[in-house]
Structures are given as structure tokens and as C-alpha cells.
Design a protein around this motif. Sequence first.
Motif, short mmCIF file in Angstrom:
data_model
loop_
_atom_site.label_atom_id
_atom_site.label_comp_id
_atom_site.label_asym_id
_atom_site.label_seq_id
_atom_site.Cartn_x
_atom_site.Cartn_y
_atom_site.Cartn_z
N THR A 29 96.51 -10.74 33.00
CA THR A 29 95.42 -11.41 33.01
C THR A 29 95.40 -12.47 34.14
O THR A 29 94.06 -13.30 34.85
CB THR A 29 94.24 -11.07 31.97
OG1 THR A 29 94.72 -12.39 31.34
CG2 THR A 29 93.87 -10.22 31.17
N GLY A 30 96.67 -13.31 34.15
CA GLY A 30 96.69 -14.91 35.01
C GLY A 30 97.08 -14.06 36.37
O GLY A 30 97.14 -13.50 36.63
N SER A 31 96.99 -15.88 37.09
CA SER A 31 96.99 -15.57 38.11
C SER A 31 98.43 -14.40 38.90
O SER A 31 98.78 -14.00 39.30
CB SER A 31 97.71 -16.72 38.30
OG SER A 31 97.75 -17.25 40.08
N ILE A 32 100.23 -14.71 38.28
CA ILE A 32 100.69 -13.99 38.22
C ILE A 32 100.96 -12.32 37.38
O ILE A 32 101.00 -11.17 38.78
CB ILE A 32 101.91 -14.46 37.57
CG1 ILE A 32 103.03 -15.98 38.13
CG2 ILE A 32 103.77 -13.75 37.36
CD1 ILE A 32 103.43 -15.55 39.09
N ASN A 55 94.91 -13.28 26.91
CA ASN A 55 94.97 -14.14 25.45
C ASN A 55 93.44 -13.80 25.01
O ASN A 55 92.89 -13.87 23.94
CB ASN A 55 95.36 -15.36 26.23
CG ASN A 55 95.04 -16.50 25.08
OD1 ASN A 55 95.11 -16.62 23.54
ND2 ASN A 55 94.58 -18.34 25.21
N GLU A 145 108.39 -22.18 31.15
CA GLU A 145 108.23 -23.05 29.77
C GLU A 145 109.43 -22.81 29.01
O GLU A 145 109.24 -23.80 27.77
CB GLU A 145 107.03 -23.35 29.27
CG GLU A 145 105.92 -24.24 30.08
CD GLU A 145 104.82 -23.15 31.20
OE1 GLU A 145 105.94 -22.08 31.59
OE2 GLU A 145 104.24 -23.71 31.62
N GLY A 233 97.49 -20.31 38.21
CA GLY A 233 96.63 -20.99 37.14
C GLY A 233 96.52 -22.39 36.43
O GLY A 233 96.90 -23.67 37.45
P1 NAD Z 1 96.96 -18.33 34.24
O1 NAD Z 1 96.58 -19.27 33.75
O2 NAD Z 1 96.74 -17.48 35.55
O3 NAD Z 1 97.71 -17.41 33.25
C1 NAD Z 1 97.85 -17.29 32.61
C2 NAD Z 1 98.45 -16.38 31.23
O4 NAD Z 1 98.66 -16.37 30.14
C3 NAD Z 1 96.84 -15.17 31.47
O5 NAD Z 1 97.12 -13.73 30.87
C4 NAD Z 1 96.19 -15.42 29.74
O6 NAD Z 1 95.86 -14.80 28.83
C5 NAD Z 1 98.21 -15.32 29.23
N1 NAD Z 1 98.43 -16.56 28.06
C6 NAD Z 1 98.06 -17.89 27.91
N2 NAD Z 1 97.83 -18.42 26.58
C7 NAD Z 1 98.11 -17.48 26.19
C8 NAD Z 1 98.55 -16.99 24.62
N3 NAD Z 1 98.11 -18.34 23.88
N4 NAD Z 1 98.93 -16.07 24.14
C9 NAD Z 1 99.39 -15.09 24.38
N5 NAD Z 1 98.61 -14.40 26.42
C10 NAD Z 1 98.51 -15.82 26.46
O7 NAD Z 1 98.53 -18.62 34.75
P2 NAD Z 1 99.51 -18.19 35.73
O8 NAD Z 1 99.15 -19.78 36.87
O9 NAD Z 1 99.78 -16.90 35.63
O10 NAD Z 1 100.73 -19.00 35.26
C11 NAD Z 1 102.15 -17.81 33.91
C12 NAD Z 1 103.33 -18.64 34.42
O11 NAD Z 1 104.14 -18.24 35.41
C13 NAD Z 1 103.58 -19.87 34.33
O12 NAD Z 1 104.81 -20.26 32.97
C14 NAD Z 1 103.80 -20.86 35.36
O13 NAD Z 1 104.12 -21.97 35.05
C15 NAD Z 1 104.80 -19.46 35.59
N6 NAD Z 1 104.24 -20.19 37.26
C16 NAD Z 1 103.35 -19.16 38.23
C17 NAD Z 1 103.07 -19.39 39.32
C18 NAD Z 1 102.09 -19.25 40.29
O14 NAD Z 1 101.47 -19.41 40.98
N7 NAD Z 1 100.46 -19.23 39.34
C19 NAD Z 1 103.93 -19.80 40.35
C20 NAD Z 1 105.24 -20.03 39.29
C21 NAD Z 1 105.40 -20.24 37.96
#
Ligand code: NAD
Length: 414
Positions: A29-32, A55, A145, A233
Amino acid sequence: MVHSIDQQASKKLPSYSDQRASVSILGSTGSIGQSTLAVLAAHPERYDLYALSANTRVDLLLEQCLTWHPNYAVINDSSKADWLAIEFKKAGLSTELLVGEVGLDAIASDDQVDIVMAAIVGAAGLQSTLAAVTTGKKVLLANKESLVMAGPLFMTAVKSSNAVLLPIDSEHNAIFQCLPQSSLSDSTKKTAFTEIKKILLTGSGGPFRTLPIREFSEVTPEQACSHPNWSMGRKISVDSATMMNKGLELIEACYLFDCKPSLIEILLHPQSIIHSMVEYVDGSVLAQLGQPDMRIPIAHALAWPQRMSSGVQSLDWQALNALSFESPDLQRFPSLAIARQVANDAISSSIIFNAANEVAVQSFLDNRLSFTDIITVVEESLAKIPSSEPSSLIDIKTVDEEARRIAGSIIACL
Ligand code: NAD
Ligand code: MG
């Protein structure tokens, strides 16, 4: 070099001309996670979606399940499980619902899964990402992380399980593409560090690259989350604003590419068109360029060692009137100097660095901490906890919990 990736050529991977691959997404459900689904949607002939997870965003998880009909869905927040189960039943969905960390571990390590997208944000992603690595999956690593917290344990697991670890972070994906391909396709032919002069890890400088430093203490979460080039995110957006993200990426790169921090130079490139570079001793510099859109590294890693469409538009060279570069100002971004020191320290420092930052960023997002105090909390947490070399998951989690407790107490006193 790149032990994880070196082993891959010999490993049979589902691909293009091969069989279909089954994919689990940790954090769909997150950005990635959503960008991953967009890429998968363009290639229905190649991938089956095995599992999705969220989450708390239960509405979006339901919507994704109704579209994709995965075998499993995992909801971390158990209070939402009953509602979701009823909705599944109403819709006649055969998707099986799992709850919490046990569910995440299951969809990361199930025998039927070929590819795991590790896209949970923060330390919450460590255990399930490690489960995917330990069971020898093709792991697409967005969750930097987990590597920062558990690098040695993680990379040992990659080697012993013969997992395929592919970087999704755009910079690391770029570096991976610029490294000598011989080292990636022949496990007997390691990249000689003598061939590489430096790795240039680029960063945009975030939304506050030119903001007067005296205004930093007044910065709001909304301003910090408005990244000029990337849509991400909230946690990683704040990390980009403090440049903690680049600090985490420095540590991530050391583990991924098995190199010392001194080999890596951080370079600001505000346009985010070059995603990182490798300079060789003969003066050649290889760079990977593309639109700032995470579907590119996602498509690259999903299809690797082949290529497939990401759905992203070509660069418009006529519209690109300048690519500029500058050294980061360490007064503006003290996180970079701290990260370099942490990268050279005991592993406990990386765990504390990450945990204190996560706690501080959450407090900032909740309007309980000023922007500038994020770094104060990280620095003071590092100073308060003695160094150690935890090697097991339990010991790593113990240091993480201690760092969170200390960071919380520092925030309470600020
Ligand atoms: P986001 O906040 O948009 O999404 C996070 C996801 O993690 C969601 O699906 C959420 O439901 C899930 N989540 C959060 N806490 C949780 C928990 N306690 N238990 C289970 N699931 C949980 O974040 P994002 O931007 O998609 O980033 C995700 C990862 O990718 C991060 O580690 C970030 O550093 C890395 N990343 C993201 C990008 C980007 O462009 N968004 C680029 C490079 C790296
Ligand atoms: Mg990045």
C-alpha cells in the motif's frame, strides 16, 4: 565485490522466456508497493501476484485484493483483520488473510514465492526481509533500513542461501548498473577495487538545499514532505529533507557493494536525472540516467538480468537544459558527517542511527519535535549508548529497542 549479486548468473531465475514468476509484496500500500503493482500490471504474462501486505491502510489493501486476487493478504494491524475478513467474504474472494509479523514472514518465505519486493518502511521490515533472504528468494530491496540495521547478518544470509539481492533504491540500482558486468555475471571474477576510483552517490539535496539555515527550525512536516523531484512516503521524504536518507544510503551501499565508506563520495545533483555514477581508474565515469520515477529501478530488478518496459517516458533531452552538481554543505546537512562516522563504527552505531532517526522523524511528523531536533536526537542517542557488535536478530532488536527508548527520553526532555 557485490557477493549477493555475483552469484546470480549461475542461479536459475524465472524470467522473460522462462516460466512465470510468483511475487510477494511486503508493503503493497506504500509508494514503492503501488509503483511495483503498476509495473506488474503492465506484464501480466510474466508475473503472478502471490501476496500483498499493509500496516493499517485496510481500504487500499482491500481494493488491491479485489483487483489482483492474490493467494494471501497480510494486515499488520490486528484490529482491522475482522473487517477485512468480512469484506473478503462479501466479495467472494478466495484470498487467505494472515495477520502480523507471522503473516509477513510466511509470505516472504513461502516455497511458492520466487520474488519478494521488500517495501515496508523502517525497522518494521527487517524480520520479513531477512526471512526472504534466508530462504533464497530474489529479493528486491527497497527497505534500506533493514540492511543498515543488520548488514553483516543480512549479507551472510544472502551468501549462504544463494539469494539474489537487487537494489531498488534508485542510486544503488544505478551503481549496480554501472559496475563491471563481468563481476555481476561471473562469481569467480570479483570486481577488483583497484579498478574503481570512486562511487559517486548522488542526491538532490531535498526541499531545503537552498533554504536559509536560520529558517530550518520553523520547517513544517508538510514542507519537509514536499520533495522537488520524487513522490515518496512521508518518512523517506523527511529523511531526504535532513539528508539522513543519503546517510542511510551510504551505509546501505557499503554492505551492498562490499566496499569501504571512503570509496563513496556523496554529490548533490538537484535535477535527479543522473541516479549515481562509478568512476574507474582510467578516468572513465559510467552513469545511469533516467526520469526520477521508481518504476525504472523496479522494472530493472524484476526483469534482471533481462530488461522490460517500466512504463516511464523517455528523457526529453531538449527540455533538459542543465545538469548541475555541487558538494553537500555539511553545516546544512550534519547528518552526512554523522553517517560517515557511523559507517566506520561498530554495527550498533548503525542500529542506533536508524532507530533514533525513526523515532525522531515520527515525532516531527506528529508536530512534537522541531525539524532541527531530529539530528539532535540522533546525535545524543549515539552518544548515550555504548558500542557493541550484535550479530543475531534478537541482539539487533535489543539494541534497536534500547535506542528507541533512549531517543524517546531525549525527545521528552527537549
Ligand atoms: P510508504 O510509507 O509509502 O509505505 C510503507 C509501506 O510499509 C506501507 O505499505 C505500509 O503499510 C507498510 N508498513 C509500515 N509500517 C509497517 C509495519 N509496522 N508492519 C508492516 N507493514 C508496515 O513508504 P515508501 O516510500 O514506499 O518506502 C518504503 C521503503 O522503500 C522505505 O524503506 C524507503 O526508504 C524505501 N525507498 C522508497 C523510495 C520511494 O521513492 N518511495 C525510494 C527508495 C527507497
Ligand atoms: Mg535513494
